[in-house]
Design an enzyme around this catalytic site. Structure first.
Site, PDB file in Angstrom:
ATOM      1  CE  LYS A  83      -4.632   0.909   0.565  1.00 40.47           C
ATOM      2  NZ  LYS A  83      -5.185  -0.207  -0.718  1.00 40.47           N
ATOM      3  N   GLY A 183     -24.465   1.341   1.477  1.00 46.66           N
ATOM      4  CA  GLY A 183     -23.309   2.204   0.643  1.00 46.66           C
ATOM      5  C   GLY A 183     -23.903   2.195  -0.818  1.00 46.66           C
ATOM      6  N   GLY A 185     -22.128   3.395  -4.006  1.00 42.00           N
ATOM      7  CA  GLY A 185     -21.763   3.375  -4.521  1.00 42.00           C
ATOM      8  C   GLY A 185     -21.067   2.565  -5.341  1.00 42.00           C
ATOM      9  N   GLY A 188     -22.364  -0.984  -3.801  1.00 40.61           N
ATOM     10  CA  GLY A 188     -23.102  -0.845  -3.521  1.00 40.61           C
ATOM     11  C   GLY A 188     -24.392  -1.240  -4.409  1.00 40.61           C
TER      12      GLY A 188
END
Ligand code: NAD
Length: 383
Positions: A83, A183, A185, A188
């Site tokens: 990350k 959610g 977005g 979802g």
């Protein structure tokens, strides 16, 4: 003494899996401050998102990298976990953002162990800049060889298949099952679309501005259009408007968190009235709350098994595959893993999350055993 305390600080995250490298990048001429954590690369170069945010600690960056190690190993991808974070406001002027991202990519040019991917605060265009600088990137725009995974709903596609497999362990069918999604977005809306396409009924949905409920069902296409128009799902006319967090209380068979971390914890888990929980978001439910659900007989498929569709799609893109091959790989991998995890959990009477971690670690440690330095893994200091 100062040297010692610095050493302790740097190695405070270390365990038997990693991280293998933590690189801090500082380029004062363009105001770049950034960090890369490469956790474990036994399975191959790490794929992990580049986040742009002002307030992510190195510790958090490490935890996100570790989550990718487990997710990629569980998904049996030839990739490790990593990350990276650029410290800054993702809404900074575009030219400045481009310069910072290019400078960061350029600083990591020789770091072959990390492949950039989009994350919070970065998108396909940002990945195109990385591609132009160093080439090592996934999540590109489609006109640059990428698969637009959020647009096509790669993670939602995976979640819908995870749901179908999990139903083999439940006492109800998908046809007519009531679904609630928190959610609406990239994750979802697509899982809602795929599940209703297979016969389920969406009865409740929330976004950051509110919830909407209709026991007779909500029209997913109309909700998607509302969101496209910049409105909230709570503006949907044919349903009962509720507070944002009231989505937790809606009675249903399948509840899908697809918004934020830690939305269900020990204080509110008793409010959930579902038989099956499929974790679309990352770490949406605390361990204590998952344990509570397990004891109540509610099956909860953990995040890094359920929502791996996005990274599987990204890994397929890196191999040069197209959208249909990516969808096929997602279906195959998430179905297999969900079955393995739920079977193991049922046989051993453990939480699905515990079975999932065991599965990921088995796959990871097998590859670690092939590594040159594995002969040192029994040295003092390694557990
Ligand atoms: P997104 O930004 O596209 O959508 C997030 C949605 O959640 C929005 O509708 C937003 O309004 C809503 N939301 C925010 N806070 C909320 C709250 N407190 N209550 C209810 N709704 C709220 O993000 P996304 O890409 O759909 O990702 C959702 C989650 O899934 C994140 O945790 C992400 O890390 C995780 N995830 C995403 C992918 C992917 O492929 N995009 C893959 C794996 C995991």
């Amino acid at each position: 003494m100062r040297g010692n305390s610095l050493m302790e600080d740097v190695f405070r995250f270390a365990d038997e899996l990693g991280p293998t490298k933590i690189i801090h990048v500082y380029e004062p001429s363009v105001g770049l401050k950034a960090v890369l954590v490469v956790d474990n690369v036994a399975r191959g170069p790490a794929i992990g998102g580049l986040r742009m945010a002002p307030d992510v600690s190195t510790g958090e960056c490490f935890r996100l990298a570790r989550a990718m190690t487990l997710k990629n190993a569980a998904a049996d991808l030839p990739h490790g976990g990593g990350k990276s974070v650029i410290y800054g406001d993702p809404k900074m002027p575009k030219k400045e953002k481009e310069t910072q991202i290019r400078a960061f990519a350029s600083a990591l040019r020789e770091n072959q162990e990390y492949i950039f991917a989009p994350d919070m605060g970065t998108d396909e265009e940002c990945m195109a800049w990385v591609k132009d600088e160093i080439g090592r990137v996934v999540g590109l725009p489609s006109d640059f060889g990428g698969i637009p995974l959020d647009e096509i709903g790669a993670t939602g596609w995976g979640l819908s298949h995870v749901t179908e497999v999990a139903l083999e362990y439940c006492d109800f069918d998908l046809e007519g099952a009531r679904v609630v999604v928190q959610g609406f977005g990239a994750v979802g809306k697509h899982v809602a679309r795929f599940l209703t396409g297979k016969g389920a009924m969406l009865v409740g949905v929330a976004d950051s501005r509110g919830s909407i409920y209709n026991p007779q069902g909500l029209d997913v296409v109309a909700l998607i259009e509302l969101k496209k128009a910049g409105k909230s799902v709570a503006d949907y006319p044919d349903g009962k408007k509720l507070d944002r967090d009231a989505v937790i209380d809606i009675e249903c068979e399948i509840w899908i968190p697809a918004a934020r971390p830690d939305v269900i914890d020990e204080n509110n888990v008793h409010r959930l009235k579902a038989k099956l929980v499929i974790e679309g978001a990352n770490i949406p439910i605390t361990y204590g709350a998952e344990k509570y659900l397990h004891e109540k007989g509610v099956i909860c498929v953990p995040d890094f098994i359920a929502n791996a569709g996005g990274v599987i799609c990204a890994a397929m893109e890196y191999q040069g595959a197209g959208q249909s091959a990516a969808f096929q790989a997602i279906e195959e991998k998430v179905c297999r893993n969900t079955r393995l995890v739920l079977e193991d959990a049922a046989t051993k009477g453990i939480l699905p999350r515990e079975a999932a971690v065991d599965l990921a670690l088995q796959r990871l440690k097998k590859c670690m055993g092939y590594r040159r330095w594995s002969l040192f893994s029994s040295a003092p200091g390694f557990v």
